[in-house]
Design a protein around this motif. Structure first.
Motif, PDB file in Angstrom:
ATOM      1  N   SER A 236       0.864  -1.175   0.000  1.00 44.20           N
ATOM      2  CA  SER A 236       0.000   0.000   0.000  1.00 44.20           C
ATOM      3  C   SER A 236       0.900   1.223   0.000  1.00 44.20           C
ATOM      4  CB  SER A 236      -0.912   0.004   1.232  1.00 44.20           C
ATOM      5  OG  SER A 236      -0.142   0.186   2.411  1.00 44.20           O
ATOM      6  N   GLU A 237       0.291   2.394  -0.005  1.00 45.89           N
ATOM      7  CA  GLU A 237       1.094   3.613   0.038  1.00 45.89           C
ATOM      8  C   GLU A 237       1.820   3.748   1.373  1.00 45.89           C
ATOM      9  OE1 GLU A 237      -1.336   6.956  -0.800  1.00 45.89           O
ATOM     10  OE2 GLU A 237      -1.793   6.340  -2.861  1.00 45.89           O
ATOM     11  N   GLN A 238       1.259   3.139   2.409  1.00 46.72           N
ATOM     12  CA  GLN A 238       1.835   3.273   3.746  1.00 46.72           C
ATOM     13  C   GLN A 238       2.878   2.192   4.061  1.00 46.72           C
ATOM     14  OE1 GLN A 238      -1.591   3.325   3.249  1.00 46.72           O
ATOM     15  NE2 GLN A 238      -1.585   5.572   3.229  1.00 46.72           N
ATOM     16  N   GLN A 239       2.708   0.989   3.522  1.00 46.94           N
ATOM     17  CA  GLN A 239       3.607  -0.096   3.906  1.00 46.94           C
ATOM     18  C   GLN A 239       3.766  -1.146   2.806  1.00 46.94           C
ATOM     19  OE1 GLN A 239       0.247  -2.728   6.332  1.00 46.94           O
ATOM     20  NE2 GLN A 239       2.217  -2.373   7.245  1.00 46.94           N
ATOM     21  N   ARG A 240       4.897  -1.815   2.881  1.00 48.35           N
ATOM     22  CA  ARG A 240       5.186  -2.935   2.003  1.00 48.35           C
ATOM     23  C   ARG A 240       5.616  -4.087   2.911  1.00 48.35           C
ATOM     24  NH1 ARG A 240       9.427  -2.506  -0.997  1.00 48.35           N
ATOM     25  NH2 ARG A 240       8.661  -3.411  -2.937  1.00 48.35           N
ATOM     26  N   VAL A 241       4.852  -5.176   2.879  1.00 41.53           N
ATOM     27  CA  VAL A 241       5.071  -6.257   3.841  1.00 41.53           C
ATOM     28  C   VAL A 241       5.270  -7.585   3.109  1.00 41.53           C
ATOM     29  CG1 VAL A 241       4.127  -7.503   5.823  1.00 41.53           C
ATOM     30  CG2 VAL A 241       3.615  -5.062   5.518  1.00 41.53           C
ATOM     31  N   SER A 242       6.298  -8.323   3.519  1.00 37.18           N
ATOM     32  CA  SER A 242       6.525  -9.667   3.000  1.00 37.18           C
ATOM     33  C   SER A 242       6.144 -10.683   4.069  1.00 37.18           C
ATOM     34  CB  SER A 242       7.998  -9.855   2.612  1.00 37.18           C
ATOM     35  OG  SER A 242       8.807  -9.934   3.775  1.00 37.18           O
ATOM     36  N   VAL A 243       5.986 -11.928   3.662  1.00 38.18           N
ATOM     37  CA  VAL A 243       5.687 -12.989   4.619  1.00 38.18           C
ATOM     38  C   VAL A 243       6.786 -13.081   5.670  1.00 38.18           C
ATOM     39  CG1 VAL A 243       5.477 -15.491   4.866  1.00 38.18           C
ATOM     40  CG2 VAL A 243       4.266 -14.330   3.015  1.00 38.18           C
ATOM     41  N   GLY A 244       8.027 -12.869   5.236  1.00 39.37           N
ATOM     42  CA  GLY A 244       9.156 -12.969   6.154  1.00 39.37           C
ATOM     43  C   GLY A 244       9.230 -11.861   7.181  1.00 39.37           C
ATOM     44  N   ASP A 245       8.493 -10.765   6.972  1.00 42.51           N
ATOM     45  CA  ASP A 245       8.517  -9.646   7.920  1.00 42.51           C
ATOM     46  C   ASP A 245       7.671  -9.890   9.164  1.00 42.51           C
ATOM     47  OD1 ASP A 245      10.144  -8.080   6.296  1.00 42.51           O
ATOM     48  OD2 ASP A 245       8.441  -7.214   5.216  1.00 42.51           O
ATOM     49  N   LEU A 246       6.781 -10.862   9.101  1.00 43.56           N
ATOM     50  CA  LEU A 246       5.765 -11.014  10.131  1.00 43.56           C
ATOM     51  C   LEU A 246       6.135 -12.056  11.187  1.00 43.56           C
ATOM     52  CD1 LEU A 246       2.679 -11.051   7.738  1.00 43.56           C
ATOM     53  CD2 LEU A 246       3.560  -9.099   9.038  1.00 43.56           C
ATOM     54  N   GLU A 247       5.675 -11.804  12.405  1.00 45.34           N
ATOM     55  CA  GLU A 247       5.793 -12.793  13.467  1.00 45.34           C
ATOM     56  C   GLU A 247       4.843 -13.958  13.156  1.00 45.34           C
ATOM     57  OE1 GLU A 247       7.871 -12.838  16.040  1.00 45.34           O
ATOM     58  OE2 GLU A 247       8.778 -11.021  15.188  1.00 45.34           O
ATOM     59  N   PRO A 248       5.149 -15.168  13.640  1.00 44.57           N
ATOM     60  CA  PRO A 248       4.356 -16.352  13.273  1.00 44.57           C
ATOM     61  C   PRO A 248       2.847 -16.198  13.408  1.00 44.57           C
ATOM     62  CG  PRO A 248       6.317 -17.022  14.448  1.00 44.57           C
ATOM     63  CD  PRO A 248       6.294 -15.506  14.483  1.00 44.57           C
ATOM     64  N   SER A 249       2.363 -15.689  14.542  1.00 41.89           N
ATOM     65  CA  SER A 249       0.911 -15.586  14.729  1.00 41.89           C
ATOM     66  C   SER A 249       0.289 -14.581  13.770  1.00 41.89           C
ATOM     67  CB  SER A 249       0.590 -15.195  16.180  1.00 41.89           C
ATOM     68  OG  SER A 249       1.200 -13.952  16.510  1.00 41.89           O
ATOM     69  N   GLU A 250       0.962 -13.441  13.590  1.00 39.05           N
ATOM     70  CA  GLU A 250       0.462 -12.426  12.661  1.00 39.05           C
ATOM     71  C   GLU A 250       0.530 -12.935  11.235  1.00 39.05           C
ATOM     72  OE1 GLU A 250      -0.877  -8.620  11.214  1.00 39.05           O
ATOM     73  OE2 GLU A 250      -1.107  -9.798  13.057  1.00 39.05           O
TER      74      GLU A 250
ATOM     75  N   THR B 104       0.308 -16.070  10.178  1.00 36.10           N
ATOM     76  CA  THR B 104      -0.772 -17.035   9.970  1.00 36.10           C
ATOM     77  C   THR B 104      -2.101 -16.327   9.765  1.00 36.10           C
ATOM     78  OG1 THR B 104       0.375 -18.715  11.300  1.00 36.10           O
ATOM     79  CG2 THR B 104      -1.996 -19.001  10.981  1.00 36.10           C
ATOM     80  N   ARG B 105      -2.383 -15.326  10.604  1.00 38.84           N
ATOM     81  CA  ARG B 105      -3.647 -14.593  10.488  1.00 38.84           C
ATOM     82  C   ARG B 105      -3.764 -13.914   9.131  1.00 38.84           C
ATOM     83  NH1 ARG B 105      -5.514  -9.639  10.709  1.00 38.84           N
ATOM     84  NH2 ARG B 105      -3.470  -8.706  11.104  1.00 38.84           N
ATOM     85  N   ARG B 106      -2.725 -13.212   8.702  1.00 40.90           N
ATOM     86  CA  ARG B 106      -2.802 -12.467   7.445  1.00 40.90           C
ATOM     87  C   ARG B 106      -2.844 -13.385   6.235  1.00 40.90           C
ATOM     88  NH1 ARG B 106       0.258  -6.701   7.562  1.00 40.90           N
ATOM     89  NH2 ARG B 106      -0.797  -6.679   5.560  1.00 40.90           N
ATOM     90  N   VAL B 107      -2.113 -14.505   6.308  1.00 44.23           N
ATOM     91  CA  VAL B 107      -2.127 -15.456   5.194  1.00 44.23           C
ATOM     92  C   VAL B 107      -3.512 -16.082   5.046  1.00 44.23           C
ATOM     93  CG1 VAL B 107      -1.260 -17.707   4.445  1.00 44.23           C
ATOM     94  CG2 VAL B 107       0.342 -15.943   5.174  1.00 44.23           C
ATOM     95  N   PHE B 108      -4.124 -16.480   6.166  1.00 40.12           N
ATOM     96  CA  PHE B 108      -5.472 -17.043   6.100  1.00 40.12           C
ATOM     97  C   PHE B 108      -6.466 -16.017   5.544  1.00 40.12           C
ATOM     98  CE2 PHE B 108      -4.740 -20.476   9.550  1.00 40.12           C
ATOM     99  CZ  PHE B 108      -4.349 -21.370   8.563  1.00 40.12           C
ATOM    100  N   GLU B 109      -6.343 -14.773   5.981  1.00 41.01           N
ATOM    101  CA  GLU B 109      -7.226 -13.722   5.479  1.00 41.01           C
ATOM    102  C   GLU B 109      -7.049 -13.536   3.979  1.00 41.01           C
ATOM    103  OE1 GLU B 109      -6.368 -10.229   7.722  1.00 41.01           O
ATOM    104  OE2 GLU B 109      -7.576 -10.833   9.467  1.00 41.01           O
ATOM    105  N   GLU B 110      -5.798 -13.565   3.524  1.00 44.49           N
ATOM    106  CA  GLU B 110      -5.519 -13.381   2.102  1.00 44.49           C
ATOM    107  C   GLU B 110      -6.070 -14.535   1.269  1.00 44.49           C
ATOM    108  OE1 GLU B 110      -4.212 -11.467  -1.256  1.00 44.49           O
ATOM    109  OE2 GLU B 110      -4.188 -10.730   0.813  1.00 44.49           O
TER     110      GLU B 110
END
Length: 203
Positions: free
Chosen positions: A160-174, A176-182
């Motif tokens: 997004s304009e505010q952030q660029r996030v990779s799978v490797g940037d996230l803590e395990p619980s976060e 999992t949550r974001r991947v399931f949502e996606e």
């Protein structure tokens, strides 16, 4: 020494342990030197055949399934991959359009799933191999570890304009949550595309 059916591997481990014990217990400097040399030679010979070592005792062992999946994806390409969705519909009609939509969504889900598998397969352990024992790795092993690490950190799944996030940037619980949502959002998008197909194709 976990229970294992790998009889040869367990025997080699016991043999090396026995050599180490002998080297530690002997008071003869010459004998200690000979035993240490023998131990070192045995370990190096065993390492040359590390591909046959049990899971967890060799580099990339936890990533075997990931590497197989990547190789499988690389070997397959659909005939409409070169088209945009609009071009696919213009050339092949609503069915080819739907095939293109499904491919795009499916590949994104596959990419996210594979990246998540890399993140959960202890790639950090492989990176430590690279940092601390690079000289013990083959050129192929080095390239694979570097490529997976680069892909995991540079493939931006959420932008997004505010952030660029990779799978490797996230803590395990976060993660999992974001991947399931996606994946859930992708499934909903696929359902919507199917509804459009129903409207385009007169039954």
């Amino acid at each position: 020494m976990e229970p294992s059916v790998d009889t040869l591997g367990r025997w080699m481990a016991h043999y090396i342990a026995e050599l180490i014990r002998k080297a530690e217990e002997t008071d003869d400097p010459d004998m200690r030197s000979k035993v240490q040399e023998k131990c070192c030679e045995t370990i190096l010979k065993l390492w040359e055949h590390r591909a046959m070592l049990p899971r967890g005792a060799r580099p990339l062992a936890n990533l075997e399934g990931v590497l197989l999946a990547i190789e499988k994806f690389r070997g397959e390409q659909s005939p409409w991959s070169v088209f945009s969705r609009e071009e696919a519909e213009r050339v092949g009609g609503p069915w080819i359009w739907f095939a293109k939509v499904v491919e795009d969504i499916g590949l994104r889900m596959c990419r996210i799933a594979v990246l998540t598998a890399i993140a959960e397969a202890s790639l950090g352990k492989e990176k430590r191999w690279l940092q601390e024992h690079k000289e013990m790795l083959s050129e192929e092993e080095i390239k694979i570890i570097q490529a997976l690490d680069s892909w995991l950190s540079e493939e931006m799944i959420w932008q997004s304009e505010q952030q660029r996030v990779s799978v490797g940037d996230l803590e395990p619980s976060e993660r999992t949550r974001r991947v399931f949502e996606e994946i859930q959002a992708s499934i909903e998008q696929m359902k919507s595309s199917f509804e459009l197909l129903l409207n385009k194709v007169k039954c």
